[in-house]
Design a protein around this motif. Structure first.
Motif, PDB file in Angstrom:
ATOM      1  N   SER A 135       4.718   2.689   3.091  1.00  0.00           N
ATOM      2  CA  SER A 135       4.063   3.191   1.865  1.00  0.00           C
ATOM      3  C   SER A 135       3.212   4.410   2.209  1.00  0.00           C
ATOM      4  CB  SER A 135       3.123   2.135   1.272  1.00  0.00           C
ATOM      5  OG  SER A 135       3.749   0.901   1.168  1.00  0.00           O
ATOM      6  N   GLU A 136       2.859   5.138   1.172  1.00  0.00           N
ATOM      7  CA  GLU A 136       1.845   6.191   1.397  1.00  0.00           C
ATOM      8  C   GLU A 136       0.525   5.489   1.715  1.00  0.00           C
ATOM      9  OE1 GLU A 136       1.332   9.217  -1.640  1.00  0.00           O
ATOM     10  OE2 GLU A 136       3.404   8.858  -2.228  1.00  0.00           O
ATOM     11  N   PHE A 137      -0.363   6.223   2.372  1.00  0.00           N
ATOM     12  CA  PHE A 137      -1.621   5.585   2.776  1.00  0.00           C
ATOM     13  C   PHE A 137      -2.753   6.604   2.669  1.00  0.00           C
ATOM     14  CE2 PHE A 137      -4.436   3.755   6.201  1.00  0.00           C
ATOM     15  CZ  PHE A 137      -4.701   2.568   5.549  1.00  0.00           C
ATOM     16  N   THR A 138      -3.851   6.204   2.041  1.00  0.00           N
ATOM     17  CA  THR A 138      -4.979   7.136   1.894  1.00  0.00           C
ATOM     18  C   THR A 138      -6.290   6.459   2.290  1.00  0.00           C
ATOM     19  OG1 THR A 138      -5.680   6.593  -0.365  1.00  0.00           O
ATOM     20  CG2 THR A 138      -3.812   8.100  -0.153  1.00  0.00           C
ATOM     21  N   ILE A 139      -7.225   7.298   2.697  1.00  0.00           N
ATOM     22  CA  ILE A 139      -8.566   6.806   3.055  1.00  0.00           C
ATOM     23  C   ILE A 139      -9.596   7.621   2.285  1.00  0.00           C
ATOM     24  CG2 ILE A 139     -10.259   6.516   4.934  1.00  0.00           C
ATOM     25  CD1 ILE A 139      -6.992   7.039   6.227  1.00  0.00           C
ATOM     26  N   THR A 140     -10.532   6.922   1.647  1.00  0.00           N
ATOM     27  CA  THR A 140     -11.647   7.589   0.981  1.00  0.00           C
ATOM     28  C   THR A 140     -12.935   7.148   1.658  1.00  0.00           C
ATOM     29  OG1 THR A 140     -10.423   7.366  -1.086  1.00  0.00           O
ATOM     30  CG2 THR A 140     -12.699   8.038  -1.268  1.00  0.00           C
ATOM     31  N   PRO A 141     -13.447   7.934   2.596  1.00  0.00           N
ATOM     32  CA  PRO A 141     -14.692   7.508   3.260  1.00  0.00           C
ATOM     33  C   PRO A 141     -15.854   7.459   2.275  1.00  0.00           C
ATOM     34  CG  PRO A 141     -13.607   9.309   4.466  1.00  0.00           C
ATOM     35  CD  PRO A 141     -12.953   9.208   3.118  1.00  0.00           C
ATOM     36  N   GLY A 142     -16.758   6.514   2.487  1.00  0.00           N
ATOM     37  CA  GLY A 142     -17.873   6.345   1.559  1.00  0.00           C
ATOM     38  C   GLY A 142     -18.982   7.364   1.730  1.00  0.00           C
TER      39      GLY A 142
END
Ligand code: SF4
Length: 754
Positions: free
Chosen positions: A386-393
Motif C-alpha cells: 500500500s501507499e504509506f504516509t507519515i504526519t509527524p506531530g
C-alpha cells in the motif's frame, strides 16, 4: 517558548490546602479529577461540595491553546476586550490550514502562500497581546502542548476538541468554543457543569503488538461515541503506570471520540521521565514534591466502584490489537476477527493507503515501533503493498526521528512524509483521484474516521488502529491480515512473519530540533500593529455590536420558523465555509442555510415580507437589516445543539436578528447568544410555536422591564391584523442582562465593567 514554571509552582502551592479542604467538605477520599477541579475553582478555596452532573461551577483554567482555524475569530473578539495582554498563558498553533499533497516542504510552502494573511494576522495579534505563536510547520497543537506546556494537575482549555490530549500528562484539559477561550484570555471565569466520573481500571501490561491505542479503541467499543458525555474519564491501575506518558496522551486524545469532557491519568514515573526528556526537570521536581495530590486517593483506586459513577476494567495482558471503523470510531473489531467482519460487511480488503502520525500517534515511541516494522521490509525481502504516509506531530518529533534514522527507514519503503500539521486527519489531503469517489479502504492511526474526514471521498472506508498495526497492514496491503498469526509471501516466494514491533519510549540522545518554530511575543506589545487588509475575504476586524437603545423592540419581522433539528451546523455550516471563519461578514452568508423553513419544508428559502418574494435566509436577513427592520428567529427543541462555535450566535447578531425564540436550547448555544447580546428566549407554552405565522410582525411589550426570572411578553401580529400574545421565558441573570444592555459581553469587558 518557556513554559511558565512560576504559574505551575503557584498551582502546586495551592493544591495541598485546597484538596485537603475539599476532602473534608465532600467527606470522602477524592479522585484525581476532583482534586484538580477543586484546586481550580474561580473563587479559590473550596467552600461547598458540588453535585456531579448537576452544579454549574466557575473555574480558573491555567492556560489556553488555540489552533489557527478557530483562533481567528477568538482573537478578533479578544481584540475587543480592551486588554493589553492575555490574562493567562496562551498559545496559538498553525496546523489546520496546511494541505497535504506532495511532501512536507512543498506543501508547507504552498500553505504559506495560500494562507499567508491568516498566519500574519495570528502572528501579529499574538505578538501584541503576549501570546506564544507556533508557526506553520512547528507542529500540531496537541503534540506541541504535550511537549511544552501540559503539566500534572493543571487545567487548560483549548479551541479544539482534542485538547483533551494533555490528559496524558495528568491535566484536566478541555476543548471549548472560541467565546469561552476569549473569556479566559480576558480574565473571566470559565463555567462547566461539574462532570460525572468514569473510572477505567487498567490491569496487566501491554506487550507485543498491543499498544495504548488499543486501550481507547476498546473503550470506544464499550462506551460508544456518546458514552462519555458529561463525564471525565480517569484511568488508573498497574497497567496505567506501566504505560508511557505519550501512550497515555493517545488514550486521552481519543476520549473526544466517546464524547467525554476529558480524560486524565495520575502523575507517575512515566510522566516524570517525559517531563525531564522534554527539558522540564523543574516541573517534574515540583510535581514530585506533591505527588500524592497529583493522583487519586488510594482508597478510591482500591474500591473504585464506590467512588466513580461508572467503572470499566480492562486487562491489558489480554487486550488484542483493534481496528475501529469504518465511518465511526466506536465500531471496534479485534484484529483476529477483522477478516471475517470485512468479508461479511463487504468492506474492500485491499488497503490503498496506510497513514501514521497526527496529534494522536506520533510520539517517539509510536514512530520507533512503526520503524521497527518498516526495517523488516528489506530484511525479509518484502514489498510494501500500500501507499504509506507519515504526519509527524511536531518539528521536534520530526527532527528527532530524522536524526535517529527513522525517516530514512520510512523513505526506503517508499513513504511520503507530510508536513508537521493536521493534513489528512482533517480532510486537508489533496489525495489524487479522491474526486472519483471510488469505494476504497485506508487504515490510519488518527482519531476520527467519519465519512469524508480524510480525503473528502464519502466512499473511503477509514479504519483506525495503532501506528504499528497500520504499518503492518500497509506492508501486507490487506485489511484481513493479522500480523500475530498470518504469514506474508516475500519477493523470493517464501513465507515470512513480521516480528513484533519494538521501540523506545524516549530518544536516548534526547529530543532535538534546530528550530522548533516558536515565536515569543513582544515584551511590550503596545507598539505592534495588527494589519488586516480591508479587501481581505478571509479576515475582517470586528466592530462592536450596538448597545441596546433601552426601548422595546417593535416592528420586527419573522426571519425563519425553523422546523425540527437545528444544530450549529444548520445555523453556521462548516466545510467550504471554514475559510471564512475570520470574516464575519462573509461567513454570515451561511447563516441558517441548513435550517428547514416550517412553512415550506425547504432549506434556505424564506419569505421576505418586504418584497413578498422567497429568497435565501442570509439575503432576507440582510434586506431587513438594510431597511432598518429588526428580525426574529423561531426554533424547535434543542436549538443550537452540536459544536460550541460562536459563529452560530455572531452571525444572526451581525445580520440584525434581535431575538431567538425556541421550544428549548442547547445550553452552550444559549450562552453564546447571550454573550453576543442577543435575546435567547423559550416559549412559556411550547404549543405557542404553532401560533407563529409566516407573515408575522413581532413587538416586545415589556423589554424595558427585563429582569431575572421575569418572563417577557411578545405580541405576534398576523397578516390579517389578528394578534397572539406569547409569553417567553429566559434564563438571564443580572450580569447577563448587562451583556444584553451593553450589546455584548465583550463590550462590557471592554468598558471595564465585567
Ligand atoms: Fe485535530 Fe487531527 Fe489536527 Fe489532531 S491532527 S488537531 S485530531 S485535525
Amino acid at each position: 517558548m518557556a513554559f511558565d514554571i512560576e504559574m505551575i509552582k503557584k498551582v502546586y502551592h495551592n493544591m495541598p490546602g485546597r484538596v485537603d479542604a475539599a476532602r473534608e467538605i465532600v467527606g470522602r477520599p477524592l479522585t484525581l479529577t476532583e482534586k484538580i477541579l477543586y484546586n481550580h475553582l474561580w473563587d479559590g478555596n473550596p467552600t461547598k461540595a458540588f453535585g456531579r452532573g448537576v452544579d454549574y461551577v466557575d473555574f480558573a483554567p491555567d492556560r489556553v491553546a488555540c489552533q489557527d482555524a478557530t483562533a481567528q475569530m477568538a482573537l478578533l473578539q479578544f481584540m475587543h476586550a480592551g486588554k493589553s495582554k492575555v490574562a493567562v498563558p496562551t498559545t496559538v498553533h498553525c496546523d489546520h490550514l496546511i494541505q497535504a499533497k506532495v511532501d512536507a516542504a512543498t506543501d508547507l510552502a504552498r500553505a504559506k502562500t495560500q494562507s499567508n494573511e491568516v498566519f500574519d494576522f495570528l502572528s501579529s495579534v499574538s505578538n501584541k497581546y503576549g501570546i506564544g505563536f507556533w508557526k506553520p510547520g512547528a507542529g500540531i497543537i496537541h503534540q506541541v502542548v504535550l511537549e511544552n506546556y501540559a503539566f500534572p494537575g493543571g487545567m487548560m482549555i483549548g479551541t479544539d476538541s482534542h485538547t483533551v490530549n494533555a490528559g496524558g500528562l495528568g491535566m484536566v484539559a478541555i476543548g471549548v468554543g472560541g467565546a469561552d477561550a476569549v473569556d479566559v484570555m480576558s480574565g473571566m471565569a470559565w463555567e462547566l457543569k461539574f462532570p460525572k466520573l468514569i473510572g477505567v481500571k487498567l490491569t496487566g501490561k501491554l506487550s507485543g503488538w498491543t499498544a495504548p491505542k488499543d486501550v481507547i479503541l476498546k473503550v470506544a467499543g464499550i462506551l460508544t461515541v456518546k458514552g462519555g458525555t458529561g463525564a471525565i474519564v480517569e484511568y488508573f491501575g498497574e497497567g496505567a503506570t506501566a504505560m508511557s506518558c505519550t501512550g497515555k496522551g493517545t488514550i486521552c486524545n481519543m476520549g473526544a471520540e466517546i464524547g467525554a469532557t476529558t480524560s486524565t491519568f495520575g502523575y507517575d514515573d512515566s510522566m516524570s521521565r517525559y517531563l525531564r526528556s522534554t527539558n522540564r526537570a523543574d516541573v517534574a521536581d515540583a510535581a514530585d514534591k506533591i505527588a500524592s495530590y497529583l493522583t487519586g486517593d488510594p482508597e478510591v483506586y482500591a474500591d473504585p466502584e464506590k467512588y466513580f459513577d461508572q467503572l470499566i476494567e480492562i486487562n491489558l495482558s489480554e487486550l488484542e490489537p483493534h481496528l475501529n471503523g469504518p465511518f465511526t470510531p466506536d465500531l471496534a473489531t479485534p484484529i483476529s476477527k477483522m477478516k471475517e467482519e470485512a468479508i461479511k460487511n463487504n468492506w474492500p480488503l485491499q488497503i490503498q493507503v496506510g497513514l501514521i502520525g497526527s496529534c494522536t500517534n506520533s510520539s517517539y515511541e509510536d514512530i520507533s515501533r512503526a520503524a521497527s516494522l518498516a526495517k523488516q521490509v528489506s530484511e525479509k525481502n518484502l514489498k510494501v503493498k500500500s501507499e504509506f504516509t507519515i504526519t509527524p506531530g511536531s518539528e521536534v518529533v520530526r527532527s528527532t526521528i530524522e536524526r535517529d534514522g527513522f525517516i530514512d527507514t520510512f523513505h526506503k519503503i517508499g513513504a511520503t512524509v507530510f508536513a508537521n500539521a493536521c493534513g489528512p486527519c482533517i480532510g486537508m489531503w489533496d489525495r489524487e483521484g479522491a474526486e472519483k469517489e471510488e469505494r476504497n479502504t485506508i487504515v490510519h492511526s488518527f482519531n476520527r474516521n467519519f465519512s469524508k474526514r480524510a480525503d473528502g471521498n464519502p466512499n473511503t472506508l477509514a479504519f483506525v488502529g495503532s501506528p504499528e498495526l497500520v504499518t503492518a497492514l500497509a506492508i501486507a496491503g490487506d485489511l484481513g491480515f493479522n500480523p500475530l498469526t498470518d504469514k506474508l509471501i516475500n519477493e523470493d516466494g517464501e513465507e515470512v512473519m513480521l516480528d513484533e514491533p519494538t521501540g523506545d519510549e524516549l530518544p536516548e540522545k534526547g529530543f532535538y530540533a534546530e528550530d522548533p518554530g516558536f515565536q515569543a511575543p513582544a515584551e511590550d506589545g503596545s507598539g505592534v500593529q495588527v494589519v488586516v487588509s480591508l479587501t481581505s475575504e478571509r479576515l475582517q476586524l470586528l466592530a462592536p455590536f450596538d448597545a441596546w437603545d433601552g426601548k422595546n423592540i417593535t416592528g420586527a419581522k419573522l426571519l425563519i420558523k425553523a422546523f425540527g433539528k437545528c444544530t450549529t451546523d444548520h445555523i453556521s455550516m462548516a466545510g467550504p465555509w471554514l475559510r471564512f471563519r475570520g470574516h464575519l461578514d462573509n461567513i454570515s452568508n451561511n447563516m441558517l442555510i441548513g435550517a428547514v423553513n416550517a412553512f415550506n419544508q425547504k432549506t434556505n428559502s424564506v419569505k421576505n415580507q418586504l418584497t413578498e418574494q422567497y429568497d435565501a435566509v442570509p439575503a432576507v436577513a440582510r434586506a431587513y437589516k438594510a431597511a432598518g427592520v429588526p428580525s426574529v428567529v423561531v426554533g424547535d427543541h434543542n436549538y443550537g445543539e452540536g459544536s460550541s462555535r460562536e459563529h452560530a450566535a455572531m452571525e444572526p447578531r451581525f445580520l440584525g436578528v434581535k431575538a431567538v425564540l425556541v421550544k428549548s436550547f442547547a445550553r452552550i448555544h444559549e450562552t453564546n447568544l447571550k454573550k453576543q447580546g442577543l435575546l435567547g428566549l423559550t416559549f412559556a407554552n411550547e404549543s405557542d410555536y404553532d401560533k407563529i405565522q409566516e407573515n408575522d410582525t413581532i413587538n416586545f411589550t415589556d423589554l424595558t422591564e427585563f429582569a431575572p426570572g421575569k418572563p417577557l411578553t411578545l405580541e405576534f401580529v398576523h397578516a390579517d391584523g389578528s394578534k397572539d400574545i406569547i409569553l417567553a421565558n429566559h434564563t438571564y441573570n443580572e450580569g447577563q442582562i448587562g451583556w444584553f444592555v451593553a450589546g455584548s459581553a465583550l463590550n462590557l469587558i471592554a468598558a471595564g465593567k465585567a
